[in-house]
Every structure is written in C-alpha cells, then in structure tokens.
Design an enzyme around this catalytic site. Structure first.
Site, PDB file in Angstrom:
ATOM      1  N   ASN A  74     -41.526 -18.100  30.599  1.00 56.69           N
ATOM      2  CA  ASN A  74     -40.652 -17.850  29.442  1.00 56.69           C
ATOM      3  C   ASN A  74     -41.449 -17.856  28.152  1.00 56.69           C
ATOM      4  O   ASN A  74     -42.369 -18.649  27.973  1.00 56.69           O
ATOM      5  CB  ASN A  74     -39.446 -18.791  29.401  1.00 56.69           C
ATOM      6  CG  ASN A  74     -39.768 -20.260  29.541  1.00 56.69           C
ATOM      7  OD1 ASN A  74     -40.766 -20.631  30.145  1.00 56.69           O
ATOM      8  ND2 ASN A  74     -38.916 -21.094  28.999  1.00 56.69           N
ATOM      9  N   GLU A 130     -40.681 -18.011  24.248  1.00 52.26           N
ATOM     10  CA  GLU A 130     -39.613 -18.270  23.278  1.00 52.26           C
ATOM     11  C   GLU A 130     -39.994 -17.786  21.888  1.00 52.26           C
ATOM     12  O   GLU A 130     -41.138 -17.383  21.627  1.00 52.26           O
ATOM     13  CB  GLU A 130     -39.265 -19.763  23.288  1.00 52.26           C
ATOM     14  CG  GLU A 130     -38.691 -20.181  24.635  1.00 52.26           C
ATOM     15  CD  GLU A 130     -38.166 -21.600  24.682  1.00 52.26           C
ATOM     16  OE1 GLU A 130     -38.448 -22.401  23.754  1.00 52.26           O
ATOM     17  OE2 GLU A 130     -37.457 -21.917  25.661  1.00 52.26           O
ATOM     18  N   CYS A 140     -36.921 -14.666  29.344  1.00 51.00           N
ATOM     19  CA  CYS A 140     -37.050 -15.548  30.507  1.00 51.00           C
ATOM     20  C   CYS A 140     -38.274 -15.176  31.350  1.00 51.00           C
ATOM     21  O   CYS A 140     -38.718 -14.024  31.363  1.00 51.00           O
ATOM     22  CB  CYS A 140     -35.834 -15.414  31.419  1.00 51.00           C
ATOM     23  SG  CYS A 140     -34.296 -15.983  30.714  1.00 51.00           S
ATOM     24  N   GLU A 165     -38.494 -14.773  34.578  1.00 44.80           N
ATOM     25  CA  GLU A 165     -38.239 -13.767  35.621  1.00 44.80           C
ATOM     26  C   GLU A 165     -38.396 -12.355  35.079  1.00 44.80           C
ATOM     27  O   GLU A 165     -38.987 -11.491  35.715  1.00 44.80           O
ATOM     28  CB  GLU A 165     -36.822 -13.936  36.193  1.00 44.80           C
ATOM     29  CG  GLU A 165     -36.587 -15.236  36.928  1.00 44.80           C
ATOM     30  CD  GLU A 165     -36.068 -16.345  36.025  1.00 44.80           C
ATOM     31  OE1 GLU A 165     -36.458 -16.414  34.835  1.00 44.80           O
ATOM     32  OE2 GLU A 165     -35.274 -17.159  36.508  1.00 44.80           O
ATOM     33  N   CYS A 204     -30.901 -16.500  35.194  1.00 47.91           N
ATOM     34  CA  CYS A 204     -29.711 -16.301  34.352  1.00 47.91           C
ATOM     35  C   CYS A 204     -29.095 -14.927  34.658  1.00 47.91           C
ATOM     36  O   CYS A 204     -29.673 -14.112  35.393  1.00 47.91           O
ATOM     37  CB  CYS A 204     -30.085 -16.398  32.874  1.00 47.91           C
ATOM     38  SG  CYS A 204     -30.923 -14.929  32.244  1.00 47.91           S
ATOM     39  N   CYS A 263     -31.294 -11.837  33.939  1.00 45.23           N
ATOM     40  CA  CYS A 263     -32.389 -11.690  34.914  1.00 45.23           C
ATOM     41  C   CYS A 263     -31.855 -11.188  36.253  1.00 45.23           C
ATOM     42  O   CYS A 263     -32.508 -10.399  36.938  1.00 45.23           O
ATOM     43  CB  CYS A 263     -33.131 -13.008  35.087  1.00 45.23           C
ATOM     44  SG  CYS A 263     -34.100 -13.450  33.632  1.00 45.23           S
TER      45      CYS A 263
HETATM   46  N1  THU Z   1     -35.183 -19.656  31.291  1.00 47.28           N
HETATM   47  C1  THU Z   1     -35.964 -18.899  32.116  1.00 47.28           C
HETATM   48  O1  THU Z   1     -37.076 -18.491  31.753  1.00 47.28           O
HETATM   49  N2  THU Z   1     -35.502 -18.629  33.349  1.00 47.28           N
HETATM   50  C2  THU Z   1     -34.361 -19.148  33.890  1.00 47.28           C
HETATM   51  O2  THU Z   1     -34.076 -18.886  35.048  1.00 47.28           O
HETATM   52  C3  THU Z   1     -33.499 -20.012  33.069  1.00 47.28           C
HETATM   53  C4  THU Z   1     -33.870 -20.124  31.637  1.00 47.28           C
HETATM   54  C5  THU Z   1     -35.724 -20.015  29.969  1.00 47.28           C
HETATM   55  C6  THU Z   1     -35.096 -19.348  28.788  1.00 47.28           C
HETATM   56  C7  THU Z   1     -35.423 -20.346  27.686  1.00 47.28           C
HETATM   57  O3  THU Z   1     -36.737 -20.108  27.219  1.00 47.28           O
HETATM   58  C8  THU Z   1     -35.418 -21.687  28.399  1.00 47.28           C
HETATM   59  O4  THU Z   1     -35.574 -21.402  29.780  1.00 47.28           O
HETATM   60  C9  THU Z   1     -34.161 -22.505  28.183  1.00 47.28           C
HETATM   61  O5  THU Z   1     -33.032 -21.761  28.485  1.00 47.28           O
END
Ligand code: THU
Length: 159
Positions: free
Chosen positions: A61, A63, A72, A74, A110, A113
């Site tokens: 991820n 941010e 994310c 994925e 999520c 994804c």
């Molecule tokens: N996140 C992912 O990268 N993948 C997931 O399957 C769930 C959430 C990340 C998004 C954000 O940067 C952090 O986790 C919190 O939601």
C-alpha cells in the site's frame, strides 16, 4: 418469493500444505508488506502475484496525505503486473498485513481491489486463486467471483 443462496468455498491450509511456489508468493507478500508506505494508517499490507510464466510481482500500500490518492497493495501489485507483463495471465495472489510488526489474521481485499481482481480474471479468462495469509494458516479462495458475488463485469458492456 424464492431464496437464492450463494456459497463461497474457503479452504484453510497450513503453510506446509502450500506448494513451493505459493509459499514463495506468501514470503514475497510479507517482504512487500515490510516495505509499504503507510505513515497514516500504520497498517502495512503486502501483495504478491504469480504469473503463468512463473514470474512473481509484488506491491504494497502506498498512502498519501490526501487519503483517497493512495492505493492498496493488491492493486499496486496487479497494475504493476499488467504494466510489466501485459499478456501473461495472473494465476495466484497472496495478501498479508502487518500492524505493529505483527501479522494480522487473513486480511481480505477491499471492494475496489476485488473489482480489479475480477477484471484481471476476465481479461485472461482464468480464475485467480487468492491466498489470505495468517500467522499459522492461509485461507485459499478459488477466484474473485467468490469474493464478489453478483458482480458487475465486462459481460454487461459486451452485450
Ligand atoms: N489496504 C490494503 O492495501 N489492502 C487491503 O486489503 C486492505 C487495506 C490498505 C489501504 C490503506 O493504506 C490501509 O491499508 C488502511 O486501510
């Protein structure tokens, strides 16, 4: 009125029940999670995808201070695979998440994804096995349609 029940098959596997390649995939997802850029949530997610040619591509991820601009793990991994290997099918995706250095149990993709997983399956016309990694076991799901029942996909636009 008629009920329609949709079943989802999920298998729980111990790490030693995975194939060598799947174990390698889970390890790459873990390494990717450790490299995530997640200063706001401190929730570090790694994903690794296995391609039909044996290549492994990982992502994590990313941010952003403007929250929705982040992405994310994925999708980073799937889009990177699509960019680097545009015609090679994706066969498997492994996901793992770390919080305070601890593996979180079976974090699942999520909604957005899942939609991108579905698109990738439809693009290559083959299901993508999804491995949700936990501390001692891995949950295996046979494909994105199991995670996204009653989905919207390209079939509606092709009509
Ligand atoms: N996140 C992912 O990268 N993948 C997931 O399957 C769930 C959430 C990340 C998004 C954000 O940067 C952090 O986790 C919190 O939601």
């Amino acid at each position: 009125m008629r009920d329609i029940n949709i079943e989802v098959k999920v298998q729980s596997l111990f790490i030693n029940e995975l194939s060598d390649k799947e174990r390698q995939l889970a390890e790459q997802a873990y390494i990717a999670a450790e490299r995530a850029y997640a200063p706001y949530s401190r929730f570090y997610v790694g994903a690794a995808v296995l391609l039909e040619n044996g290549a492994i591509v990982s992502g994590n991820n990313q941010e952003n201070a403007a929250y929705p601009s982040g992405l994310c793990a994925e999708r980073v991994a799937l889009f990177y695979a699509g960019a680097q290997y545009p015609n090679i099918p994706v066969t498997t995706l492994a996901v793992i998440a770390l919080k305070g250095g601890e593996i979180q149990e079976h974090v699942s993709p999520c909604g957005s994804c899942r939609q991108v997983l579905l698109e990738t399956e439809q693009r290559y016309q083959r299901p993508i096995k999804i491995l949700l990694c936990g501390r001692e076991d891995v949950l295996a799901i046979e494909g994105a349609t199991s995670l996204l029942p009653l989905s919207f996909g390209k079939e509606y636009l092709d009509k």
